[in-house]
Design an enzyme around this catalytic site. Structure first.
Site, short mmCIF file in Angstrom:
data_model
loop_
_atom_site.label_atom_id
_atom_site.label_comp_id
_atom_site.label_asym_id
_atom_site.label_seq_id
_atom_site.Cartn_x
_atom_site.Cartn_y
_atom_site.Cartn_z
N LYS A 122 61.41 36.79 10.42
CA LYS A 122 60.14 37.09 11.07
C LYS A 122 58.94 36.70 10.21
O LYS A 122 59.04 36.53 8.99
CB LYS A 122 60.07 38.58 11.42
N ARG A 143 69.70 42.63 14.26
CA ARG A 143 69.80 41.38 15.02
C ARG A 143 69.41 40.26 14.07
O ARG A 143 68.29 40.23 13.56
CB ARG A 143 68.86 41.44 16.22
#
Length: 296
Positions: free
Chosen positions: A227, A267
């Site tokens: 991210k 995830r």
């Protein structure tokens, strides 16, 4: 990181209960994924990648056909289904437990018919009013993420007074709506939505206070993989964020931390490394795990 105020809930009706944090491997069937640049857009490549993740030992596969990167535009439902259905069918035949990453009820319905067993809705039921009724009817586990709007303008919605308190409150409201719509509480999994209408500072606050989300009483999935907030933390001397494919080591460090703090699942893209990380976290948190895993 904050001390857990409550014991994390790891039970999800319809899925086996593990003695460690689960690992969900990402299969992006899109041409514009921020993490892999469309590497697995073709069905054959996506299926091969899914099989690689299964061989590495992931517990679940998350298959998606619509990019949710910042600024991404939506694709038609027909195109989303064209991308993912063959992949889900092939991977389900191999025994994979598949989560479909979609905001559309009609796509979720087609995916479940093709073999998906979990619905991962990043909008938490807000993008499509038919999603909650469908999940209630299908009686499948439902990943409900914190969301404030579509990718095209979500960054403008990253305004909070107290991000942890507000995300917790908004998730509680979404859960109430989902349960009121017929979804069983024991099938709901929460996701704080790192990077979705969040600044880097917001993301760090949330991963540092997972106890506040655990207090809602539902299992928590965390998706930190590659991210933006990691890229910014690792920025070079010129201030440029580290590219997404070069954020895996930082991702694994964070996976270890959130697994130790009670996350039900993570995830990730780098599956094998994440599986090692959650096993380490489980052994540190509970020496009995190390013995069950073959230690002395």
């Amino acid at each position: 990181m904050a001390v857990l105020a409550t014991r994390p809930n790891r039970r999800v009706t319809g899925l086996a209960e593990l003695d460690r944090c689960a690992v969900m491997g990402v299969v992006n069937v899109t041409p514009d994924s921020f993490s892999d640049g469309g590497r697995y857009f073709e069905p054959r490549a996506a299926i091969a990648h899914g099989l690689e993740l299964l061989t590495a030992g992931v517990d679940y596969l998350d298959v998606g056909g619509e990019s949710t990167r910042p600024g991404a535009l939506r694709v038609p439902a027909e195109e989303e289904m064209r991308r993912i259905v063959p992949v889900i069918e092939a991977l389900a035949r191999e025994g994979a437990i598949i989560s479909v990453d979609t905001m559309r009820a009609q796509v979720a319905r087609r995916a479940v018919a093709a073999g998906a067993r979990i619905v991962n809705d990043v909008s938490g039921g807000q993008a499509d009013p038919e999603m909650i009724p469908f999940v209630a009817e299908a009686q499948v586990p439902y990943i409900l993420m914190h969301w404030r709007g579509h990718s095209v303008d979500m960054n403008s919605r990253a305004v909070y007074g107290d991000v942890v308190a507000e995300v917790r409150r908004e998730l509680a409201e979404r859960v109430e709506r989902a349960v009121g719509g017929g979804i069983a509480p024991d099938r709901i999994i929460l996701d704080p939505g790192l990077g979705f209408a969040k600044t880097a500072a917001h993301d760090w606050e949330l991963v540092g206070h997972l106890d506040e989300l655990h207090s809602l009483g539902h299992p928590v999935l965390v998706g930190p993989s590659r991210k933006r907030f990691l890229g910014r933390l690792l920025a070079g001397p010129d201030g440029e964020p580290r590219p997404a494919p070069e954020r895996d080591v930082a991702t694994i460090a964070l996976v270890t931390l959130v697994a130790a703090r009670g996350a039900w699942a993570v995830r990730v893209h780098a599956a094998a490394e994440a599986i090692d990380a959650v096993r380490v976290a489980a052994a540190v948190g509970d020496p009995r795990y190390a013995k069950r895993a073959g230690g002395r």
